[in-house]
Scaffold this motif. Structure first.
Motif, PDB file in Angstrom:
ATOM      1  N   ARG A   1     -54.958  71.630 -71.335  1.00 32.39           N
ATOM      2  CA  ARG A   1     -55.093  70.887 -70.080  1.00 32.39           C
ATOM      3  C   ARG A   1     -55.801  69.547 -70.308  1.00 32.39           C
ATOM      4  O   ARG A   1     -55.419  68.525 -69.726  1.00 32.39           O
ATOM      5  CB  ARG A   1     -55.839  71.728 -69.055  1.00 32.39           C
ATOM      6  N   SER A   2     -56.817  69.542 -71.160  1.00 28.43           N
ATOM      7  CA  SER A   2     -57.522  68.297 -71.455  1.00 28.43           C
ATOM      8  C   SER A   2     -56.599  67.270 -72.095  1.00 28.43           C
ATOM      9  O   SER A   2     -56.614  66.085 -71.737  1.00 28.43           O
ATOM     10  CB  SER A   2     -58.710  68.569 -72.381  1.00 28.43           C
ATOM     11  N   ILE A   3     -55.800  67.724 -73.057  1.00 28.85           N
ATOM     12  CA  ILE A   3     -54.871  66.804 -73.729  1.00 28.85           C
ATOM     13  C   ILE A   3     -53.825  66.299 -72.749  1.00 28.85           C
ATOM     14  O   ILE A   3     -53.546  65.089 -72.678  1.00 28.85           O
ATOM     15  CB  ILE A   3     -54.216  67.491 -74.936  1.00 28.85           C
ATOM     16  N   ARG A   4     -53.258  67.204 -71.974  1.00 32.00           N
ATOM     17  CA  ARG A   4     -52.202  66.819 -71.034  1.00 32.00           C
ATOM     18  C   ARG A   4     -52.711  65.859 -69.964  1.00 32.00           C
ATOM     19  O   ARG A   4     -52.087  64.826 -69.686  1.00 32.00           O
ATOM     20  CB  ARG A   4     -51.627  68.064 -70.374  1.00 32.00           C
TER      21      ARG A   4
ATOM     22  N   LEU B   1     -58.097  66.753 -80.525  1.00 33.04           N
ATOM     23  CA  LEU B   1     -56.696  66.487 -80.859  1.00 33.04           C
ATOM     24  C   LEU B   1     -56.588  65.923 -82.257  1.00 33.04           C
ATOM     25  O   LEU B   1     -57.280  64.962 -82.606  1.00 33.04           O
ATOM     26  CB  LEU B   1     -56.103  65.492 -79.848  1.00 33.04           C
ATOM     27  N   PHE B   2     -55.696  66.526 -83.057  1.00 35.90           N
ATOM     28  CA  PHE B   2     -55.382  66.048 -84.396  1.00 35.90           C
ATOM     29  C   PHE B   2     -53.943  65.544 -84.446  1.00 35.90           C
ATOM     30  O   PHE B   2     -53.176  65.740 -83.494  1.00 35.90           O
ATOM     31  CB  PHE B   2     -55.557  67.175 -85.420  1.00 35.90           C
ATOM     32  N   ALA B   3     -53.572  64.975 -85.574  1.00 38.96           N
ATOM     33  CA  ALA B   3     -52.187  64.534 -85.745  1.00 38.96           C
ATOM     34  C   ALA B   3     -51.227  65.719 -85.668  1.00 38.96           C
ATOM     35  O   ALA B   3     -50.078  65.562 -85.254  1.00 38.96           O
ATOM     36  CB  ALA B   3     -52.030  63.801 -87.075  1.00 38.96           C
ATOM     37  N   GLY B   4     -51.695  66.914 -86.046  1.00 35.62           N
ATOM     38  CA  GLY B   4     -50.811  68.077 -86.074  1.00 35.62           C
ATOM     39  C   GLY B   4     -50.955  69.039 -84.924  1.00 35.62           C
ATOM     40  O   GLY B   4     -50.307  70.088 -84.913  1.00 35.62           O
ATOM     41  N   GLY B   5     -51.790  68.715 -83.932  1.00 32.07           N
ATOM     42  CA  GLY B   5     -51.913  69.627 -82.806  1.00 32.07           C
ATOM     43  C   GLY B   5     -53.300  69.634 -82.209  1.00 32.07           C
ATOM     44  O   GLY B   5     -54.184  68.879 -82.629  1.00 32.07           O
ATOM     45  N   PRO B   6     -53.513  70.496 -81.212  1.00 31.91           N
ATOM     46  CA  PRO B   6     -54.828  70.611 -80.576  1.00 31.91           C
ATOM     47  C   PRO B   6     -55.874  71.141 -81.538  1.00 31.91           C
ATOM     48  O   PRO B   6     -55.564  71.800 -82.535  1.00 31.91           O
ATOM     49  CB  PRO B   6     -54.580  71.628 -79.446  1.00 31.91           C
ATOM     50  N   GLY B   7     -57.129  70.869 -81.217  1.00 30.24           N
ATOM     51  CA  GLY B   7     -58.221  71.437 -81.981  1.00 30.24           C
ATOM     52  C   GLY B   7     -58.230  72.955 -81.902  1.00 30.24           C
ATOM     53  O   GLY B   7     -57.749  73.552 -80.934  1.00 30.24           O
ATOM     54  N   ALA B   8     -58.791  73.583 -82.920  1.00 37.78           N
ATOM     55  CA  ALA B   8     -58.813  75.044 -83.000  1.00 37.78           C
ATOM     56  C   ALA B   8     -59.584  75.641 -81.831  1.00 37.78           C
ATOM     57  O   ALA B   8     -60.581  75.088 -81.367  1.00 37.78           O
ATOM     58  CB  ALA B   8     -59.442  75.482 -84.318  1.00 37.78           C
TER      59      ALA B   8
END
Length: 209
Positions: free
Chosen positions: A169-172, A149-156
Protein backbone atom coordinates in the motif's frame (compact mmCIF):
# COMPACT_ATOMS: atom_id res chain seq x y z
CA UNK A 1 26.03 25.85 -5.67
CA UNK A 2 24.69 22.77 -7.43
CA UNK A 3 22.86 20.12 -5.45
CA UNK A 4 24.41 16.67 -5.88
CA UNK A 5 24.32 13.09 -4.60
CA UNK A 6 27.37 11.20 -3.38
CA UNK A 7 27.27 7.44 -2.89
CA UNK A 8 29.32 4.57 -1.49
CA UNK A 9 28.69 0.93 -0.56
CA UNK A 10 29.54 -0.28 2.93
CA UNK A 11 29.57 -3.82 4.30
CA UNK A 12 28.56 -5.27 7.66
CA UNK A 13 25.77 -7.26 9.29
CA UNK A 14 22.01 -7.07 9.86
CA UNK A 15 20.52 -8.74 12.94
CA UNK A 16 16.88 -9.27 13.92
CA UNK A 17 14.78 -12.08 15.39
CA UNK A 18 17.87 -13.99 16.50
CA UNK A 19 19.39 -14.15 13.01
CA UNK A 20 22.41 -12.30 11.62
CA UNK A 21 23.24 -11.84 7.94
CA UNK A 22 26.08 -10.25 6.01
CA UNK A 23 24.82 -7.26 4.03
CA UNK A 24 26.03 -4.47 1.76
CA UNK A 25 24.36 -1.11 2.36
CA UNK A 26 24.28 2.01 0.24
CA UNK A 27 25.42 5.20 1.92
CA UNK A 28 23.90 8.36 0.40
CA UNK A 29 24.88 11.99 0.93
CA UNK A 30 22.76 14.83 -0.50
CA UNK A 31 23.95 18.43 -0.59
CA UNK A 32 26.20 20.98 -2.25
CA UNK A 33 29.83 21.97 -1.63
CA UNK A 34 29.00 23.59 1.71
CA UNK A 35 26.39 21.46 3.48
CA UNK A 36 24.70 18.09 3.25
CA UNK A 37 22.38 15.48 4.73
CA UNK A 38 23.64 11.96 5.40
CA UNK A 39 20.89 9.44 4.64
CA UNK A 40 21.31 6.45 6.99
CA UNK A 41 24.53 5.51 8.77
CA UNK A 42 25.53 1.96 7.79
CA UNK A 43 28.62 0.14 9.02
CA UNK A 44 31.51 2.52 8.26
CA UNK A 45 31.80 6.03 9.69
CA UNK A 46 35.13 6.68 7.95
CA UNK A 47 33.66 5.93 4.52
CA UNK A 48 30.66 8.17 5.15
CA UNK A 49 32.91 10.98 6.35
CA UNK A 50 34.96 10.57 3.18
CA UNK A 51 31.79 11.27 1.18
CA UNK A 52 31.00 14.27 3.35
CA UNK A 53 34.46 15.79 3.15
CA UNK A 54 34.69 19.19 4.83
CA UNK A 55 30.99 20.01 4.43
CA UNK A 56 28.71 20.79 7.33
CA UNK A 57 26.34 17.88 8.02
CA UNK A 58 22.92 19.34 8.81
CA UNK A 59 21.40 16.01 9.86
CA UNK A 60 21.74 12.23 9.80
CA UNK A 61 18.36 11.30 8.34
CA UNK A 62 17.30 7.69 9.03
CA UNK A 63 14.99 5.94 6.58
CA UNK A 64 14.21 3.37 9.29
CA UNK A 65 15.82 1.86 12.37
CA UNK A 66 17.01 -1.63 11.43
CA UNK A 67 20.47 -1.98 12.88
CA UNK A 68 22.31 -2.04 9.56
CA UNK A 69 20.95 1.46 8.84
CA UNK A 70 21.45 3.09 12.25
CA UNK A 71 24.23 1.20 14.01
CA UNK A 72 26.72 4.01 13.34
CA UNK A 73 24.26 6.90 13.62
CA UNK A 74 25.29 8.09 17.12
CA UNK A 75 29.01 7.77 16.36
CA UNK A 76 28.60 9.64 13.08
CA UNK A 77 26.34 12.30 14.56
CA UNK A 78 28.81 12.96 17.36
CA UNK A 79 31.74 13.10 14.95
CA UNK A 80 30.13 15.68 12.66
CA UNK A 81 28.02 17.50 15.30
CA UNK A 82 24.68 16.79 13.62
CA UNK A 83 21.24 15.71 14.89
CA UNK A 84 19.75 12.28 14.21
CA UNK A 85 16.27 12.31 12.63
CA UNK A 86 13.93 9.30 12.83
CA UNK A 87 10.20 8.68 12.51
CA UNK A 88 8.83 7.94 16.02
CA UNK A 89 7.03 4.77 14.91
CA UNK A 90 10.45 3.13 14.56
CA UNK A 91 11.55 3.68 18.15
CA UNK A 92 10.81 0.03 18.95
CA UNK A 93 13.54 -0.97 16.49
CA UNK A 94 15.89 1.87 17.41
CA UNK A 95 15.84 0.84 21.05
CA UNK A 96 17.07 -2.65 20.15
CA UNK A 97 20.34 -1.13 18.92
CA UNK A 98 20.64 2.08 20.94
CA UNK A 99 18.68 1.73 24.21
CA UNK A 100 20.73 4.48 25.87
CA UNK A 101 20.71 7.09 23.08
CA UNK A 102 17.62 8.63 21.55
CA UNK A 103 17.31 10.34 18.16
CA UNK A 104 17.40 14.11 18.41
CA UNK A 105 14.36 14.99 16.30
CA UNK A 106 11.30 13.28 14.85
CA UNK A 107 10.45 12.92 11.18
CA UNK A 108 6.83 13.34 10.08
CA UNK A 109 4.93 12.60 6.90
CA UNK A 110 4.89 15.63 4.64
CA UNK A 111 7.75 17.32 6.46
CA UNK A 112 10.12 19.37 4.29
CA UNK A 113 13.81 19.27 5.15
CA UNK A 114 15.78 22.15 3.66
CA UNK A 115 19.31 21.64 2.38
CA UNK A 116 21.45 23.76 0.06
CA UNK A 117 18.48 25.88 -0.99
CA UNK A 118 16.45 22.80 -1.87
CA UNK A 119 13.77 20.66 -0.22
CA UNK A 120 13.77 16.99 0.72
CA UNK A 121 10.20 15.80 1.35
CA UNK A 122 9.47 13.07 3.91
CA UNK A 123 7.03 10.33 2.85
CA UNK A 124 5.95 7.94 5.61
CA UNK A 125 5.99 4.50 3.95
CA UNK A 126 5.43 1.81 6.61
CA UNK A 127 5.50 -1.90 5.89
CA UNK A 128 9.15 -2.98 5.93
CA UNK A 129 9.30 -1.16 9.27
CA UNK A 130 6.55 0.78 11.04
CA UNK A 131 8.37 4.10 10.89
CA UNK A 132 9.98 3.67 7.48
CA UNK A 133 10.20 6.82 5.39
CA UNK A 134 11.25 7.68 1.86
CA UNK A 135 12.90 10.99 1.02
CA UNK A 136 11.92 12.74 -2.21
CA UNK A 137 14.00 15.43 -3.88
CA UNK A 138 11.76 17.03 -6.53
CA UNK A 139 14.63 19.20 -7.75
CA UNK A 140 16.84 16.23 -8.60
CA UNK A 141 13.97 13.89 -9.48
CA UNK A 142 15.11 11.20 -7.03
CA UNK A 143 13.63 9.34 -4.09
CA UNK A 144 15.70 7.62 -1.42
CA UNK A 145 13.64 4.58 -0.45
CA UNK A 146 15.68 2.89 2.29
CA UNK A 147 14.35 -0.67 2.42
CA UNK A 148 10.78 0.16 1.40
CA UNK A 149 11.52 -0.40 -2.29
CA UNK A 150 14.37 -2.00 -4.22
CA UNK A 151 15.02 -2.38 -7.93
CA UNK A 152 13.72 -5.95 -7.65
CA UNK A 153 10.67 -5.48 -5.46
CA UNK A 154 9.32 -4.37 -2.08
CA UNK A 155 11.41 -4.52 1.05
CA UNK A 156 11.34 -7.79 2.98
CA UNK A 157 8.40 -8.33 5.35
CA UNK A 158 9.15 -11.72 6.88
CA UNK A 159 10.42 -10.41 10.21
CA UNK A 160 9.05 -8.68 13.29
CA UNK A 161 7.29 -5.33 12.88
CA UNK A 162 6.80 -5.75 9.12
CA UNK A 163 3.73 -6.32 6.96
CA UNK A 164 3.55 -7.16 3.25
CA UNK A 165 0.11 -5.66 2.63
CA UNK A 166 1.19 -2.42 4.31
CA UNK A 167 4.40 -2.04 2.29
CA UNK A 168 2.46 -2.74 -0.93
CA UNK A 169 0.00 0.00 0.00
CA UNK A 170 2.85 2.40 0.78
CA UNK A 171 4.49 1.78 -2.59
CA UNK A 172 1.22 2.03 -4.50
CA UNK A 173 -0.15 5.11 -2.76
CA UNK A 174 3.00 7.12 -2.04
CA UNK A 175 5.79 6.09 -4.40
CA UNK A 176 3.84 5.28 -7.57
CA UNK A 177 2.32 8.76 -7.24
CA UNK A 178 5.75 10.16 -8.22
CA UNK A 179 6.69 10.80 -11.87
CA UNK A 180 7.90 7.78 -13.85
CA UNK A 181 11.30 9.37 -14.45
CA UNK A 182 12.00 9.62 -10.71
CA UNK A 183 15.17 7.71 -9.85
CA UNK A 184 14.83 5.23 -6.97
CA UNK A 185 17.92 5.06 -4.75
CA UNK A 186 17.45 2.22 -2.21
CA UNK A 187 19.29 1.16 0.91
CA UNK A 188 20.71 -1.94 -0.80
CA UNK A 189 21.51 -2.83 -4.39
CA UNK A 190 21.18 -0.89 -7.61
CA UNK A 191 18.91 1.98 -8.53
CA UNK A 192 15.83 1.96 -10.75
CA UNK A 193 13.03 4.34 -11.70
CA UNK A 194 9.42 4.71 -10.66
CA UNK A 195 8.43 3.84 -14.23
CA UNK A 196 10.29 0.53 -14.01
CA UNK A 197 8.66 -0.19 -10.66
CA UNK A 198 5.23 0.61 -12.06
CA UNK A 199 5.73 -1.93 -14.85
CA UNK A 200 6.53 -4.73 -12.38
CA UNK A 201 4.29 -3.81 -9.46
CA UNK A 202 1.20 -5.89 -10.28
CA UNK A 203 3.35 -8.99 -10.78
CA UNK A 204 5.06 -8.46 -7.42
CA UNK A 205 1.70 -8.22 -5.70
CA UNK A 206 0.32 -11.30 -7.48
CA UNK A 207 3.35 -13.37 -6.48
CA UNK A 208 3.25 -12.08 -2.91
CA UNK A 209 6.88 -11.17 -3.45
Amino acid sequence: MALRIDHATTSGTFSLDGQTHEVDNNAWVLGDDRECFVIDAPHDVAEIRRLVGDRAVRAVVCTHAHDDHVRKAPELADAVDAPILLHPDDMVLWNMTHPDRKPDRELADGQELEIAGSVLRVLHTPGHAPGAVCLHSPELGVVFTGDTLFAGGPGATGRSYSDFDVVVRSIRDRLLALPDATEVHPGHGGSSTIGEVRGQFDDWVARGY
